[in-house]
Every structure is written in C-alpha cells, then in structure tokens.
Design an enzyme around this catalytic site. Structure first.
Site: not given
Length: 278
Positions: A75, A102, A105, A107, A230
């Site tokens: 990401e 990620d 995932d 944040t 995701d």
C-alpha cells in the site's frame, strides 16, 4: 505445513508470510502512542503514519531476503486514490509470484489507539491467491490460509458461521475514504440493509472483518472501493473456511475486485440482492 509446498532455501511461502506478519505486528504494537503526527493522505479519514512505512519496509526486506525474484505490491508504495491503485495492480499483473501487503490495515484506528487493526499479507501465483495471513497484534490472533488446505486461527481450523438468512445475520461494512462516490454509495447500502439484518458493525479494518467472516464471528462483510491489499489475504481466509467472496455483481473474487461481498455462503445471494436494490 504440508510437505508438497514450494520451499526455497528451507523456507515455505506460508512460514515467511507468518514470520513477516508477526514481526511487523509486534513492531507496530510497540510503537503505539509514540509516533510523530500522521501525514494527511487521501483524505482526513485516511491517516497514514511513519509506522505504516516502517512496517512495509520490514516486510518487503524480509520477503526479499527469502524470495528476491518475487514481485511486491504494498500500500505504501502506491499514491493515494482509486486510479493509482488500479494502475499499480495493472503494472504487476503479469508477475508469476506477487506479494500483496497492507502494512497496517486500520491506520485510523491505530492512530487513535482503537485496538482493531491488522497486518495483511498475501501471495498470489499467476493472479490467484495461494497464501493469506492476517495478524491482529492487539489480540495476538494470527489468521492463516493456504489454498486447498483450510484456514486456521490459533492453529485451529476455522469454519464460517451457520446463519441461513439475512434476518439472523451480523454484518460488517466500512466507511470509505473516497467521499465523492464510494462513501455515499456505501452509506445508502448500510441504510437499506440495517432493518433487514440482526445488526451491522463497522470496525475499520477490512482485512480483519474478512478474517472474522472466516472465523464465523460475522455472517458477512461488504464494502465499496477497497484495494487489492485490503482484500487479498482475507479473500483466501473466507474461501478456505467454507465461505464465498465475490464482487457486488456476484462475479468470483479476483485481485482487481474493489466492491466486495464476503459471506458464510448461505446468505450470499440474499445479501447481493439487497445491495443491488439499495
């Protein structure tokens, strides 16, 4: 670990993924509450921190040590926004082995100290996910799936929930960072679905929501405008636990899917129908 898994230098793909996720997860957890102020990324709801970047670097380096010829899609290496995400995926779409990561995932949760965030690591072979790992450092829960070998948490086999109808279901969704199209569409769906289900949760980590569907803690999950990182690991967790993952038109999951529906299988068509009506 099964014996017929590809092993390079004595390390199986799954072992490396698990090792990366747990190391990065521990590191992220150790940093909570003492990081610098978050950069503003795609929108104010999409906070990103130095910790994100550090976690991704750590995972990329570890994977690179074991599998230097594999491709890496993380990401943090991609500009914010949907167009950049689509392009980034296209650039790596011919890779034989592609790691999709990620680094955190959830944040926004992480920044606020809300303990629902995860590290998501998947490995795709010729476009198909073959290993999926989602690690939740707050609860020290490691969700692991290998294609054709089932999905596990705490080393125990996972099985999706048994609800047969939407009316008995606990669902989850998310509130997308894209306020122009994805958010209003997702909110319309949430409004339409709320009276038809037992309840809806929105805890802020798509990867963990998918892991919870796999573990039978949620009957289903849907969201609009997500990215490969995701969903990739979670998609395998759900499928290997006996559930179903498609786009919102009912097409089978692929790395390009952005509008996802993941369920225990039983309520899948009913949920797709309700989303389409909304």
């Amino acid at each position: 670990m099964s014996d017929n898994q590809p092993v390079i230098g004595g390390k199986s793909f799954t072992a490396v993924a698990v090792n990366c996720a747990s190391k990065a997860g521990e590191w992220i957890k150790s940093k909570i509450g003492n990081f610098a102020s978050p950069d503003m990324k795609y929108s104010m709801h999409d906070l990103v921190t130095e910790v994100d970047k550090g976690s991704e670097r750590m995972i990329r380096n570890l994977i690179g040590t074991h599998f230097p010829h594999h491709t890496f899609l993380g990401e943090e290496g991609v500009e914010p926004g949907p167009e950049a995400s689509v392009k980034a995926l296209e650039r790596v779409s011919d890779s034989e082995y592609l790691w999709i990561v990620d680094p955190i995932d959830g944040t926004t949760n992480y920044v606020h100290g809300f303990p629902f965030y995860s590290v998501s690591i998947a490995l795709a072979y010729k476009g198909e996910v073959i290993v999926g790992v989602v690690y939740d450092p707050s609860r020290d829960e490691l969700f692991v799936a290998e294609k054709g070998k089932g999905a596990y948490v705490h080393g125990k086999r996972m099985q999706v929930s048994g609800e047969k109808a939407l009316g008995q279901s606990l669902l989850a969704t998310g509130f997308p960072a894209d306020h122009r199209t994805a958010l209003p569409a997702n909110l319309r769906q949430t409004l339409a679905l709320s009276p038809q289900v037992r309840n809806i949760r929105s805890s802020g980590s798509a990867a963990l929501h998918m892991a919870y569907v796999a573990a039978g803690r949620l009957s289903g999950f849907w969201e609009i405008g997500l990215n490969a990182w995701d969903l990739a690991a979670g998609s395998l967790l759900v499928q290997e636990a006996g559930g179903r993952v498609t786009d919102q038109q009912g097409q089978p999951y692929s790395l390009a899917v952005r509008d996802v529906t993941a369920t225990n299988g039983n309520i899948h068509d009913e949920l797709l129908g309700a989303l389409a009506k909304a």
